[in-house]
Design a protein around this motif. Structure first.
Motif, PDB file in Angstrom:
ATOM      1  N   GLY A  50       0.806  -1.224   0.000  1.00 27.84           N
ATOM      2  CA  GLY A  50       0.000   0.000   0.000  1.00 27.84           C
ATOM      3  C   GLY A  50       0.833   1.264   0.000  1.00 27.84           C
ATOM      4  O   GLY A  50       0.295   2.367   0.054  1.00 27.84           O
TER       5      GLY A  50
ATOM      6  N   LYS B  15       4.053   1.311  -4.559  1.00 24.96           N
ATOM      7  CA  LYS B  15       5.017   0.707  -5.489  1.00 24.96           C
ATOM      8  C   LYS B  15       4.368   0.430  -6.854  1.00 24.96           C
ATOM      9  O   LYS B  15       4.903   0.819  -7.908  1.00 24.96           O
ATOM     10  CB  LYS B  15       5.561  -0.611  -4.910  1.00 24.96           C
ATOM     11  CG  LYS B  15       6.167  -0.493  -3.520  1.00 24.96           C
ATOM     12  CD  LYS B  15       6.708  -1.807  -3.018  1.00 24.96           C
ATOM     13  CE  LYS B  15       5.652  -2.886  -2.837  1.00 24.96           C
ATOM     14  NZ  LYS B  15       4.673  -2.636  -1.762  1.00 24.96           N
ATOM     15  N   SER B  16       3.226  -0.251  -6.812  1.00 23.94           N
ATOM     16  CA  SER B  16       2.561  -0.582  -8.080  1.00 23.94           C
ATOM     17  C   SER B  16       2.164   0.687  -8.821  1.00 23.94           C
ATOM     18  O   SER B  16       2.350   0.799 -10.041  1.00 23.94           O
ATOM     19  CB  SER B  16       1.311  -1.421  -7.825  1.00 23.94           C
ATOM     20  OG  SER B  16       1.654  -2.646  -7.237  1.00 23.94           O
ATOM     21  N   THR B  17       1.648   1.637  -8.061  1.00 28.23           N
ATOM     22  CA  THR B  17       1.220   2.887  -8.681  1.00 28.23           C
ATOM     23  C   THR B  17       2.383   3.534  -9.430  1.00 28.23           C
ATOM     24  O   THR B  17       2.234   3.983 -10.570  1.00 28.23           O
ATOM     25  CB  THR B  17       0.689   3.850  -7.593  1.00 28.23           C
ATOM     26  OG1 THR B  17      -0.312   3.156  -6.845  1.00 28.23           O
ATOM     27  CG2 THR B  17       0.101   5.092  -8.210  1.00 28.23           C
TER      28      THR B  17
HETATM   29  N1  LIG Z   1      -8.055   3.065  -7.894  1.00 26.02           N
HETATM   30  C1  LIG Z   1      -7.717   3.481  -6.664  1.00 26.02           C
HETATM   31  N2  LIG Z   1      -8.479   4.387  -6.037  1.00 26.02           N
HETATM   32  C2  LIG Z   1      -8.149   4.836  -4.808  1.00 26.02           C
HETATM   33  N3  LIG Z   1      -7.078   4.420  -4.143  1.00 26.02           N
HETATM   34  C3  LIG Z   1      -6.265   3.522  -4.704  1.00 26.02           C
HETATM   35  C4  LIG Z   1      -6.544   3.010  -6.013  1.00 26.02           C
HETATM   36  N4  LIG Z   1      -5.568   2.134  -6.326  1.00 26.02           N
HETATM   37  C5  LIG Z   1      -4.728   2.102  -5.264  1.00 26.02           C
HETATM   38  N5  LIG Z   1      -5.131   2.915  -4.305  1.00 26.02           N
HETATM   39  C6  LIG Z   1      -4.439   3.176  -3.064  1.00 26.02           C
HETATM   40  O1  LIG Z   1      -3.168   3.683  -3.372  1.00 26.02           O
HETATM   41  C7  LIG Z   1      -2.225   3.224  -2.454  1.00 26.02           C
HETATM   42  C8  LIG Z   1      -1.041   2.615  -3.170  1.00 26.02           C
HETATM   43  O2  LIG Z   1      -1.417   1.421  -3.809  1.00 26.02           O
HETATM   44  P1  LIG Z   1      -0.379   0.487  -4.569  1.00 26.02           P
HETATM   45  O3  LIG Z   1       0.435   1.319  -5.465  1.00 26.02           O
HETATM   46  O4  LIG Z   1      -1.134  -0.628  -5.174  1.00 26.02           O
HETATM   47  O5  LIG Z   1       0.502  -0.053  -3.369  1.00 26.02           O
HETATM   48  P2  LIG Z   1       1.566  -1.238  -3.374  1.00 26.02           P
HETATM   49  O6  LIG Z   1       1.707  -1.713  -4.740  1.00 26.02           O
HETATM   50  O7  LIG Z   1       2.805  -0.595  -2.827  1.00 26.02           O
HETATM   51  O8  LIG Z   1       1.041  -2.258  -2.452  1.00 26.02           O
HETATM   52  C9  LIG Z   1      -2.948   2.220  -1.562  1.00 26.02           C
HETATM   53  O9  LIG Z   1      -3.248   2.859  -0.334  1.00 26.02           O
HETATM   54  C10 LIG Z   1      -4.193   1.900  -2.283  1.00 26.02           C
HETATM   55  O10 LIG Z   1      -5.254   1.651  -1.379  1.00 26.02           O
END
Ligand SMILES: Nc1ncnc2c1ncn2[C@@H]1O[C@H](COP(=O)(O)OP(=O)(O)O)[C@@H](O)[C@H]1O
Ligand SMILES: [Mg+2]
Lengths: 419, 228
Positions: free
Chosen positions: B43, B46-48
């Motif tokens: 969370g 990273k993925s983002t």
């Molecule tokens: N479509 C979305 N709308 C709102 N919040 C999001 C969305 N996608 C991800 N998040 C939030 O963005 C944050 C980062 O997510 P992400 O990049 O998937 O984290 P990781 O890959 O590091 O686990 C998280 O808190 C997640 O809940």
């Protein structure tokens, strides 16, 4: 290159769902097939009915109607020239029904290059007599050879031939309705009461069956001389002149010409048979309405399967986009899928339509109305197959367009994250 | 030497359901041939970050350069071309097209690129499958092979256009340790033998420790960029 892979993906998607794809394609097959069958049959029927009218009806009919004089004698009097004359209950003079100067008119028409043939007729009212029964009717004297050449007169004769009418002096071809009512057979003599009150006996040499019951129970045919005799008139007596042209489109202008030049009544085929064109256009309307309805239903089938496909293929779409396929590429994949369904389904539909039309065209169809027709009339005009193909492509394109656009807008990140 | 990737001041917000900032002033650079891992709690963004770097997500502020070309602000179609030619992506879940053969899956991005004939592409794909030691599976349907094999096919697919960089979002996250080791070895081989650049998100400290560099993230920020 890039396009061929899109097409390949489309094909693979459909192939992997043979059942759903086939059902969607069958929807199109059914729609197009029905269109072809309907339109072939309907236009075949139109052709038959038009032919019926066109074959039998003169393009121009010239006649002399009994009517009151437009200029009454009082208007010719000098004494009442400046007064307003009111006359009640004007009656027509017992004027001749004969066309004046008919020889001149006929010769002039025969010399006209637009004219295929001119036939004079003598029409007279008679009563067919059987014991004490008198049946109201019409006896028409014709030039048998010319009527046969121009209007296929022989097609409507049962149990006899036109030539017998020519060779027999007092012969008559009796309307089949009259023959049935009076139970007369070929070779019998039928007594008729003439307009002047006399009685003539004519020998039945055949029967006339037009298919229109109202005509068949009134009308009989004889040669011109006999008709003139029955009418009690001389050989100048001609009540109608039928004209057949090479080009039916000339009928209206020529009719106007004839009326203008000869101060006489004439009517052209289109004016006389206006209701016929209405029938034709209503049949066409039904054909297209039913076909379009079926195609819209088929379109919904395609829309449905593509929507389902897109739902199932979210991952694939995301992968394709992640690896560099653009929204347009994805859209094209699904448009191809729709078109493939449309083209395969549509081609089968054309085949189905042709097959069933062919079966209809060799099926026996016998009707009293048209004694010479033995099978159902079917029109195999290739134009309808082209229209059908275009229909199929257009409908499926539109059915595929919305789902395809939806697919193109899918956000791969959303799908990839969803896991 | 110019960096392969240069990221400066990238910020990203999600607006739904409430406005939250998931990336805060991210700046980083990466050189050709580097093997970089990204770590951080679930969370933390990273993925983002990876989706933004891979050009799939365009809803951010800041600037990203790939080979000195500014990617921010390009149209979706232009970005698709960049992605197709220069970026290979490997997911945590081995996404393959299930209705195509292994070989066809690998060929897919090259067929889109359209720079080579089908025969050449097939030849390249076979080469990549050999490299990943799964040539024997090439004619099977993608749905018929195991998870570890799928991930190797996905890597072969990411390699097919000889991209400048391969990005992976927890590519070993779903594999057993044996297969994870196998994938790591392949990555290592790619950097050493072919000078391929790799940017891999991982939860596995062992994996990360063997890479050239670890980028540590927390709460949408980079907290350290230490040598592995
Ligand atoms: N479509 C979305 N709308 C709102 N919040 C999001 C969305 N996608 C991800 N998040 C939030 O963005 C944050 C980062 O997510 P992400 O990049 O998937 O984290 P990781 O890959 O590091 O686990 C998280 O808190 C997640 O809940
Ligand atoms: Mg993640």
């Amino acid at each position: 290159m890039a396009n061929s892979i899109l097409f390949e993906i489309a094909k693979t998607h459909l192939w992997a769902r043979k059942k759903q794809s086939s059902i969607a394609a069958l929807g199109v097959t059914f729609g197009i097939g029905t269109f072809i069958i309907l339109v072939s049959f309907m236009t075949g029927l139109n052709g038959l009915l038009d032919g019926l009218i066109l074959n039998r009806t003169p393009h121009i009919r010239i006649y002399n109607e009994v009517e009151v004089s437009k200029e009454q004698p009082i208007e010719q009097s000098r004494d009442y020239k400046n007064s307003m004359n009111v006359i009640h209950s004007i009656k027509p003079k017992k004027s001749q029904a004969s066309i004046l100067n008919n020889k001149g008119i006929i010769n002039a028409l025969k010399a006209d290059i637009r004219v295929k043939g001119v036939t004079p007729q003598v029409s007279t009212r008679v009563f067919y007599q059987s014991g004490s029964v008198l049946l109201n009717g019409n006896l028409i004297g014709i030039d048998v050879i010319e009527e046969t050449r121009l209007y296929n007169f022989q097609q409507y004769i049962v149990n006899g031939s036109p030539l017998e009418l020519k060779s027999t002096d007092n012969g008559v071809i009796l309307g089949i309705g009259i023959a049935q009512k009076l139970s007369l057979n070929k070779g019998d003599y039928v007594p008729m009461v003439t307009p002047s009150g006399g009685i003539v006996r004519l020998k039945i040499v055949g029967f006339f069956q037009s298919g229109l019951a109202d005509i068949d129970k009134l009308q009989s045919y004889t040669n011109i001389k006999t008709a003139q005799k029955v009418a009690g008139e001389t050989s100048n007596y001609i009540t109608d002149i039928s004209v057949k042209l090479f080009d039916i489109e000339q009928a209206k202008p020529m009719t106007d010409e004839i009326i203008h030049n000869n101060n006489i009544n004439a009517v052209d085929i289109k004016t006389a048979n206006a209701q016929f064109e209405t029938g034709t256009s209503i049949r066409n309307l039904i054909t297209y309405a039913v076909s379009i309805t079926l195609l819209i239903v088929a379109g919904f089938g395609i829309y449905n399967i593509l929507n389902m496909m897109i739902y199932e293929k979210m991952n694939d779409i995301a992968i394709l986009k992640a690896t560099g396929y653009s929204g347009g590429d994805v859209m094209r994949i699904f448009i191809y899928e729709a078109l493939l369904i449309g083209i395969v389904g549509g081609s089968l539909g054309l085949l189905l339509g042709f097959g069933v039309s062919y079966i209809i065209s060799i099926s026996p169809f016998e009707t009293q109305a048209i004694p010479t027709v033995k099978t159902f009339p079917v029109n195999f005009d290739g134009l309808y197959y082209i229209i059908g193909a275009v229909f199929a492509v257009i409908t499926t394109f539109f059915a595929g367009f919305l789902p395809a656009r939806k697919a193109s807008k899918i956000d791969p990140v959303e799908i990839l994250r969803g896991q | 030497m110019n960096p392969l990737i240069k990221v400066s001041n990238v910020n990203k917000h999600f607006h739904d359901p409430v406005d939250i900032q998931v990336l805060k002033n991210i700046s980083l650079e990466m050189n050709q041939g580097e093997f970089v891992s990204i770590m951080g709690k679930s969370g933390c963004g990273k993925s983002t970050l990876l989706y933004i770097l891979s050009t799939m997500d365009t809803d951010y502020t800041g600037e990203i350069y790939l080979n000195n070309e500014l990617l921010s602000g390009l149209t979706p179609n232009e970005l698709a071309v960049v992605r197709n030619e220069h970026i290979g992506f490997v997911f945590q879940f081995h996404y393959l097209l299930p209705e195509f053969s292994v070989l066809e899956n690998v060929m897919m991005p090259a067929l889109k690129l359209g720079k080579k004939s089908r025969e050449e592409i097939e030849h390249d794909a076979i080469q990549k499958l050999r490299l990943l030691d799964i040539m024997d599976q090439s004619l099977k349907m993608a749905s018929q092979i195991s998870g570890g094999q799928k991930q190797r096919v996905a890597i072969a697919r990411a390699l097919i256009n000889n991209p400048s960089i391969i990005m992976g979002d927890e590519p070993t996250g779903n594999l057993d340790s044996k297969n994870a080791q196998l994938v790591f070895d392949i990555f290592k081989q790619l950097t050493t033998e072919f000078n391929t650049s790799l940017l891999i998100v991982t939860h596995d400290p062992d994996f990360a420790s063997k890479t050239d560099r670890i980028i540590e993230m927390a709460d949408g920020e980079i907290v350290s960029k230490k040598r592995g």
